[in-house]
Design a protein around this motif. Structure first.
Motif, PDB file in Angstrom:
ATOM      1  N   LEU A  58      13.865   5.056   1.389  1.00  0.00           N
ATOM      2  CA  LEU A  58      14.422   3.840   1.985  1.00  0.00           C
ATOM      3  C   LEU A  58      13.717   3.463   3.286  1.00  0.00           C
ATOM      4  O   LEU A  58      13.870   2.332   3.768  1.00  0.00           O
ATOM      5  CB  LEU A  58      15.917   4.036   2.254  1.00  0.00           C
ATOM      6  CG  LEU A  58      16.785   4.278   1.019  1.00  0.00           C
ATOM      7  CD1 LEU A  58      18.198   4.662   1.432  1.00  0.00           C
ATOM      8  CD2 LEU A  58      16.809   3.048   0.126  1.00  0.00           C
ATOM      9  N   TRP A  59      12.950   4.379   3.854  1.00  0.00           N
ATOM     10  CA  TRP A  59      12.251   4.092   5.110  1.00  0.00           C
ATOM     11  C   TRP A  59      10.910   3.403   4.900  1.00  0.00           C
ATOM     12  O   TRP A  59      10.266   2.993   5.867  1.00  0.00           O
ATOM     13  CB  TRP A  59      12.011   5.395   5.878  1.00  0.00           C
ATOM     14  CG  TRP A  59      13.220   5.890   6.606  1.00  0.00           C
ATOM     15  CD1 TRP A  59      14.392   5.211   6.822  1.00  0.00           C
ATOM     16  CD2 TRP A  59      13.389   7.169   7.227  1.00  0.00           C
ATOM     17  NE1 TRP A  59      15.273   5.993   7.524  1.00  0.00           N
ATOM     18  CE2 TRP A  59      14.685   7.197   7.786  1.00  0.00           C
ATOM     19  CE3 TRP A  59      12.573   8.281   7.359  1.00  0.00           C
ATOM     20  CZ2 TRP A  59      15.178   8.297   8.478  1.00  0.00           C
ATOM     21  CZ3 TRP A  59      13.063   9.387   8.046  1.00  0.00           C
ATOM     22  CH2 TRP A  59      14.345   9.390   8.597  1.00  0.00           C
ATOM     23  N   GLN A  60      10.470   3.283   3.673  1.00  0.00           N
ATOM     24  CA  GLN A  60       9.128   2.757   3.433  1.00  0.00           C
ATOM     25  C   GLN A  60       8.954   1.333   3.950  1.00  0.00           C
ATOM     26  O   GLN A  60       7.946   0.999   4.578  1.00  0.00           O
ATOM     27  CB  GLN A  60       8.794   2.822   1.933  1.00  0.00           C
ATOM     28  CG  GLN A  60       8.770   4.217   1.359  1.00  0.00           C
ATOM     29  CD  GLN A  60       7.823   5.139   2.111  1.00  0.00           C
ATOM     30  OE1 GLN A  60       6.665   4.808   2.348  1.00  0.00           O
ATOM     31  NE2 GLN A  60       8.321   6.307   2.503  1.00  0.00           N
ATOM     32  N   VAL A  65      -5.820   8.942  -0.209  1.00  0.00           N
ATOM     33  CA  VAL A  65      -5.395  10.345  -0.155  1.00  0.00           C
ATOM     34  C   VAL A  65      -4.443  10.740  -1.280  1.00  0.00           C
ATOM     35  O   VAL A  65      -4.629  11.802  -1.895  1.00  0.00           O
ATOM     36  CB  VAL A  65      -4.803  10.695   1.237  1.00  0.00           C
ATOM     37  CG1 VAL A  65      -3.536   9.939   1.527  1.00  0.00           C
ATOM     38  CG2 VAL A  65      -4.573  12.199   1.348  1.00  0.00           C
ATOM     39  N   PRO A  66      -3.428   9.963  -1.650  1.00  0.00           N
ATOM     40  CA  PRO A  66      -2.545  10.421  -2.730  1.00  0.00           C
ATOM     41  C   PRO A  66      -3.232  10.455  -4.089  1.00  0.00           C
ATOM     42  O   PRO A  66      -2.894  11.292  -4.934  1.00  0.00           O
ATOM     43  CB  PRO A  66      -1.399   9.399  -2.714  1.00  0.00           C
ATOM     44  CG  PRO A  66      -1.974   8.186  -2.105  1.00  0.00           C
ATOM     45  CD  PRO A  66      -2.958   8.679  -1.097  1.00  0.00           C
ATOM     46  N   THR A  72       0.834  -1.203   0.000  1.00  0.00           N
ATOM     47  CA  THR A  72       0.000   0.000   0.000  1.00  0.00           C
ATOM     48  C   THR A  72       0.868   1.253   0.000  1.00  0.00           C
ATOM     49  O   THR A  72       0.591   2.230  -0.705  1.00  0.00           O
ATOM     50  CB  THR A  72      -0.923   0.005   1.242  1.00  0.00           C
ATOM     51  OG1 THR A  72      -1.774  -1.142   1.202  1.00  0.00           O
ATOM     52  CG2 THR A  72      -1.782   1.262   1.273  1.00  0.00           C
ATOM     53  N   GLN A  73       1.940   1.214   0.800  1.00  0.00           N
ATOM     54  CA  GLN A  73       2.835   2.365   0.859  1.00  0.00           C
ATOM     55  C   GLN A  73       3.527   2.600  -0.477  1.00  0.00           C
ATOM     56  O   GLN A  73       3.762   3.746  -0.873  1.00  0.00           O
ATOM     57  CB  GLN A  73       3.869   2.162   1.969  1.00  0.00           C
ATOM     58  CG  GLN A  73       3.299   2.340   3.359  1.00  0.00           C
ATOM     59  CD  GLN A  73       4.363   2.356   4.434  1.00  0.00           C
ATOM     60  OE1 GLN A  73       5.503   1.966   4.193  1.00  0.00           O
ATOM     61  NE2 GLN A  73       4.005   2.776   5.619  1.00  0.00           N
ATOM     62  N   LEU A  85       3.263   5.816  -2.436  1.00  0.00           N
ATOM     63  CA  LEU A  85       4.551   6.461  -2.680  1.00  0.00           C
ATOM     64  C   LEU A  85       4.712   6.835  -4.145  1.00  0.00           C
ATOM     65  O   LEU A  85       5.145   7.943  -4.478  1.00  0.00           O
ATOM     66  CB  LEU A  85       5.679   5.532  -2.254  1.00  0.00           C
ATOM     67  CG  LEU A  85       7.102   6.075  -2.376  1.00  0.00           C
ATOM     68  CD1 LEU A  85       7.304   7.216  -1.392  1.00  0.00           C
ATOM     69  CD2 LEU A  85       8.108   4.974  -2.113  1.00  0.00           C
ATOM     70  N   VAL A  86       4.349   5.910  -5.041  1.00  0.00           N
ATOM     71  CA  VAL A  86       4.471   6.169  -6.478  1.00  0.00           C
ATOM     72  C   VAL A  86       3.595   7.358  -6.873  1.00  0.00           C
ATOM     73  O   VAL A  86       4.040   8.270  -7.582  1.00  0.00           O
ATOM     74  CB  VAL A  86       4.080   4.916  -7.290  1.00  0.00           C
ATOM     75  CG1 VAL A  86       3.953   5.254  -8.773  1.00  0.00           C
ATOM     76  CG2 VAL A  86       5.111   3.812  -7.101  1.00  0.00           C
TER      77      VAL A  86
END
Length: 435
Positions: A258-260, A152-153, A17-18, A22-23
């Protein structure tokens, strides 16, 4: 082993999902960087940094406290929901008022009263999301949580196209898009909770006292973390210029990619840790997660180090070339923080958020001092170096503490074992199976 697979599969689902968000968020960031330019992007970032910090403090740790108390089953679920609603309304009113005052006091020439108000109104929406997704996490409704998070994104991107590109509202349009997307997400979260519980304000003094008491520690812990992540931007605003803030934001955004993975697993770890019956056994599972995730983050950092020189100019334009050096300086600290994000969430799930405060507060102070010293001469690169030093010191400190309370060694946490390979193979075969 089944629970271990469940934890990992839930972590993977959150990570997926992230990645989706993120994309889409990445595309939004590229478009805003190009359409607003470094200065406009800098104003947009600086404007929203104050509400972001306020949210981390005024959330009062309710998401974490809710997860903890739902996991420990100390109060009825309906009472927890009712108290959460009462605290949400109170903190939202306070948050908007304080945010308007603080941003107005900065007297940034790029702000006007409408921008200040719109930015401040993101606080109630964000707090609603924060409070009520805590209930979904506490009930381990990870799939529902994922549904909330990817909306939301998508909405934000659509609104950016309409308000910034077509309507030419630029910074106002960017802030409006952010606010509207958060409002829609907040309403959706409320609807999900309302399907299972009656949304009715509940005032139980003892419960309020206990939840606020524990939650305030979680909140201050999160505030310290967010302050350390964003204090460099605040100091850059005063000691540098908005164009450099815009360039620095791009470097930070790339590094934080990198934290995803650790962040996704950290969220799930928190829920499982709060429900864990055997903390020592669960720590073994956490060590396994670090052994698997840390090498992935390290390899990703090496790729970003060499590829950023090509990717950033291609995506953002020549104006953002200074972001490349800032990114490279940030990478070591970002890598060190990757295992921090996993370990810290286990400690939070155990009801020990105060550990983060004790170990991270000195790092924040070091970060502030180094930023003040380095930014006048080195700008964004100085801010990146200050962050890397701060992140590294904080990560080493919490690693030492975690090893002490769990009796795990460095090899237990970082050296990959044959059982990890077998676990991954087993997980691969188990993934298609519906639970």
């Amino acid at each position: 082993m089944v629970k271990n697979y469940s934890l990992t599969k839930d972590g993977i689902s959150v990570f997926a999902t992230q990645i989706l968000t993120l994309v889409i968020g990445f595309i939004s960031g590229v478009l805003l960087a190009r359409w607003l330019g470094p200065s406009g992007r800098g104003v947009f970032t600086a404007l929203l940094v104050y509400p972001t910090i306020m949210i981390s403090l005024l959330s009062m740790g309710m998401r974490q406290a809710t997860v903890y108390y739902l996991g420990k089953k100390k109060y009825s679920e309906s009472d927890i929901v009712g108290v959460t609603l009462l605290l949400l309304i109170s903190s939202s009113i306070i948050g908007v008022l304080i945010s308007v005052i603080i941003i107005s006091y900065t007297k940034n020439s790029g702000y006007n009263q409408m921008l200040i108000l719109l930015a401040s109104l993101t606080i109630p929406a964000d707090l609603t999301i924060n409070y009520f997704t805590g209930i979904l996490i506490g009930k381990q409704r990870i799939s529902k949580f994922n549904q909330v998070m990817y909306l939301v994104p998508i909405i934000n991107l659509a609104l950016i196209f309409f308000l910034v590109y077509f309507e030419k509202l630029y910074i106002v349009g960017a802030v409006l898009a952010t606010l509207a997307a958060k409002i829609v997400l907040a309403i959706y979260a409320l609807l999900l909770i309302n399907r299972e519980y009656t949304l009715k304000i509940c005032c139980v003094p003892e419960m309020i006292k206990r939840m606020v008491s524990l939650g305030s520690i979680y909140a201050f812990s999160l505030f310290i973390l967010n302050l350390n992540y964003r204090v460099d931007i605040i100091i850059l605003e005063h000691l540098s210029n908005v164009a450099e803030i815009g360039q620095y934001t791009i470097g930070v955004g790339f590094a934080e990619l990198l934290w995803q993975l650790p962040a996704a697993f950290g969220l799930v770890i928190f829920a499982y840790s709060a429900n864990a019956k055997d903390s020592d056994k669960f720590s073994q599972d956490i060590a396994k997660m670090v052994r698997i995730i840390f090498p992935i983050v390290f390899i990703g950092s090496v790729f970003l180090y060499f590829a950023s020189g090509y990717i950033i100019p291609f995506l953002y334009g020549e104006e953002y070339i200074p972001s490349i050096k800032m990114l490279k300086i940030l990478l070591p600290g970002i890598v060190m923080m990757s295992f921090f994000k996993i370990i810290n969430m286990d400690l939070a799930g155990r009801g020990k958020p105060d550990v983060t405060i004790k170990l991270f507060l000195p790092a924040v102070l070091i970060n502030i001092v180094l930023n003040i010293i380095l930014i006048p001469d080195f700008g964004g690169c100085g801010a990146a170096l200050a962050s890397t030093i701060s992140y590294t010191l904080a990560s080493i400190s919490i690693l030492y503490y975690y090893m002490k309370i769990t009796q795990l060694s460095l090899s237990d946490i970082f050296i990959c074992k044959k059982s990890d390979i077998n676990f991954l193979l087993g997980l691969f075969h188990a993934l298609p199976i519906k639970r």
